[in-house]
Design a protein around this motif. Structure first.
Motif, PDB file in Angstrom:
ATOM      1  N   GLY A   1       0.436  -1.127   0.005  1.00 17.52           N
ATOM      2  CA  GLY A   1       0.505   0.240   0.183  1.00 17.52           C
ATOM      3  C   GLY A   1       0.777   1.169  -0.039  1.00 17.52           C
ATOM      4  O   GLY A   1       0.020   2.065  -0.560  1.00 17.52           O
ATOM      5  N   LEU A   2       2.171   1.386   0.646  1.00 15.03           N
ATOM      6  CA  LEU A   2       3.457   2.495   0.341  1.00 15.03           C
ATOM      7  C   LEU A   2       2.735   2.895  -0.681  1.00 15.03           C
ATOM      8  O   LEU A   2       2.806   4.610  -0.577  1.00 15.03           O
ATOM      9  CB  LEU A   2       4.194   2.473   1.363  1.00 15.03           C
ATOM     10  CG  LEU A   2       4.932   3.054   2.098  1.00 15.03           C
ATOM     11  CD1 LEU A   2       3.807   3.627   2.867  1.00 15.03           C
ATOM     12  CD2 LEU A   2       5.927   3.167   2.456  1.00 15.03           C
ATOM     13  N   PRO A   3       3.333   2.582  -2.466  1.00 13.64           N
ATOM     14  CA  PRO A   3       3.620   3.607  -3.210  1.00 13.64           C
ATOM     15  C   PRO A   3       1.831   4.478  -3.460  1.00 13.64           C
ATOM     16  O   PRO A   3       1.791   5.287  -3.875  1.00 13.64           O
ATOM     17  CB  PRO A   3       3.963   2.217  -4.142  1.00 13.64           C
ATOM     18  CG  PRO A   3       4.359   1.164  -3.526  1.00 13.64           C
ATOM     19  CD  PRO A   3       3.531   1.168  -1.735  1.00 13.64           C
ATOM     20  N   ILE A   4       1.318   3.842  -3.192  1.00 13.42           N
ATOM     21  CA  ILE A   4      -0.725   3.828  -3.675  1.00 13.42           C
ATOM     22  C   ILE A   4      -0.686   5.215  -2.864  1.00 13.42           C
ATOM     23  O   ILE A   4      -1.064   6.091  -2.720  1.00 13.42           O
ATOM     24  CB  ILE A   4      -1.447   3.162  -3.299  1.00 13.42           C
ATOM     25  CG1 ILE A   4      -1.245   1.734  -4.137  1.00 13.42           C
ATOM     26  CG2 ILE A   4      -3.061   3.835  -3.237  1.00 13.42           C
ATOM     27  CD1 ILE A   4      -2.171   0.344  -4.187  1.00 13.42           C
ATOM     28  N   ILE A   5      -0.002   5.046  -1.222  1.00 13.14           N
ATOM     29  CA  ILE A   5      -0.331   6.261  -0.464  1.00 13.14           C
ATOM     30  C   ILE A   5       0.506   7.096  -0.521  1.00 13.14           C
ATOM     31  O   ILE A   5       0.028   8.371  -0.771  1.00 13.14           O
ATOM     32  CB  ILE A   5      -0.146   5.636   1.333  1.00 13.14           C
ATOM     33  CG1 ILE A   5      -1.036   4.167   1.817  1.00 13.14           C
ATOM     34  CG2 ILE A   5      -0.132   6.771   2.224  1.00 13.14           C
ATOM     35  CD1 ILE A   5      -0.891   3.653   2.616  1.00 13.14           C
ATOM     36  N   ILE A   6       1.962   7.222  -0.860  1.00  9.46           N
ATOM     37  CA  ILE A   6       2.533   8.231  -0.980  1.00  9.46           C
ATOM     38  C   ILE A   6       1.761   8.812  -2.424  1.00  9.46           C
ATOM     39  O   ILE A   6       2.188  10.517  -2.304  1.00  9.46           O
ATOM     40  CB  ILE A   6       4.291   7.541  -1.785  1.00  9.46           C
ATOM     41  CG1 ILE A   6       4.512   6.942  -0.476  1.00  9.46           C
ATOM     42  CG2 ILE A   6       4.902   8.588  -2.327  1.00  9.46           C
ATOM     43  CD1 ILE A   6       5.881   7.013  -0.430  1.00  9.46           C
ATOM     44  N   ALA A   7       1.649   8.265  -3.546  1.00 13.73           N
ATOM     45  CA  ALA A   7       1.757   8.972  -4.586  1.00 13.73           C
ATOM     46  C   ALA A   7       0.111   9.660  -4.616  1.00 13.73           C
ATOM     47  O   ALA A   7       0.797  10.898  -4.752  1.00 13.73           O
ATOM     48  CB  ALA A   7       1.586   7.813  -6.201  1.00 13.73           C
ATOM     49  N   ASN A   8      -0.378   9.233  -3.662  1.00 19.94           N
ATOM     50  CA  ASN A   8      -1.815  10.200  -3.929  1.00 19.94           C
ATOM     51  C   ASN A   8      -1.535  10.902  -2.274  1.00 19.94           C
ATOM     52  O   ASN A   8      -2.578  12.680  -2.850  1.00 19.94           O
ATOM     53  CB  ASN A   8      -3.185   8.807  -2.975  1.00 19.94           C
ATOM     54  CG  ASN A   8      -4.038   7.999  -4.462  1.00 19.94           C
ATOM     55  OD1 ASN A   8      -4.209   8.816  -5.764  1.00 19.94           O
ATOM     56  ND2 ASN A   8      -3.211   6.953  -4.840  1.00 19.94           N
TER      57      ASN A   8
END
Length: 79
Positions: A56-63
């Motif tokens: 989930g971290l890449p999704i969180i960071i990008a958004n």
């Protein structure tokens, strides 16, 4: 909990994708950014609901970054 074979997490992910898609159909830039920010919040939620933070971290960071950009342009004063 599942409904029609999908988990709540998956529904949030699909709803987030739909919101981002809808935002790209908007002609009014302010509305585009507001709808896109809704999609960002849903994607951030989706990222936190992933089985592991590693997924989930890449999704969180990008958004979070996209959300901040939207806030910047919504609050930026034009001269």
């Amino acid at each position: 909990m599942e409904l029609f074979g999908l988990t709540v997490t998956e529904y949030i992910g699909y709803l987030a994708s739909l919101m981002v898609l809808i935002s790209f159909t908007m002609k009014d830039v302010k509305k585009l950014r507001l709808v896109n920010m809704t999609g960002c919040v849903l994607f951030i939620t989706y990222g936190f609901l992933m089985p592991t933070l590693r997924i989930g971290l890449p999704i969180i960071i990008a958004n979070v970054a996209i959300f901040v950009v939207n806030i910047y342009y919504l609050t930026k004063k034009t001269t």
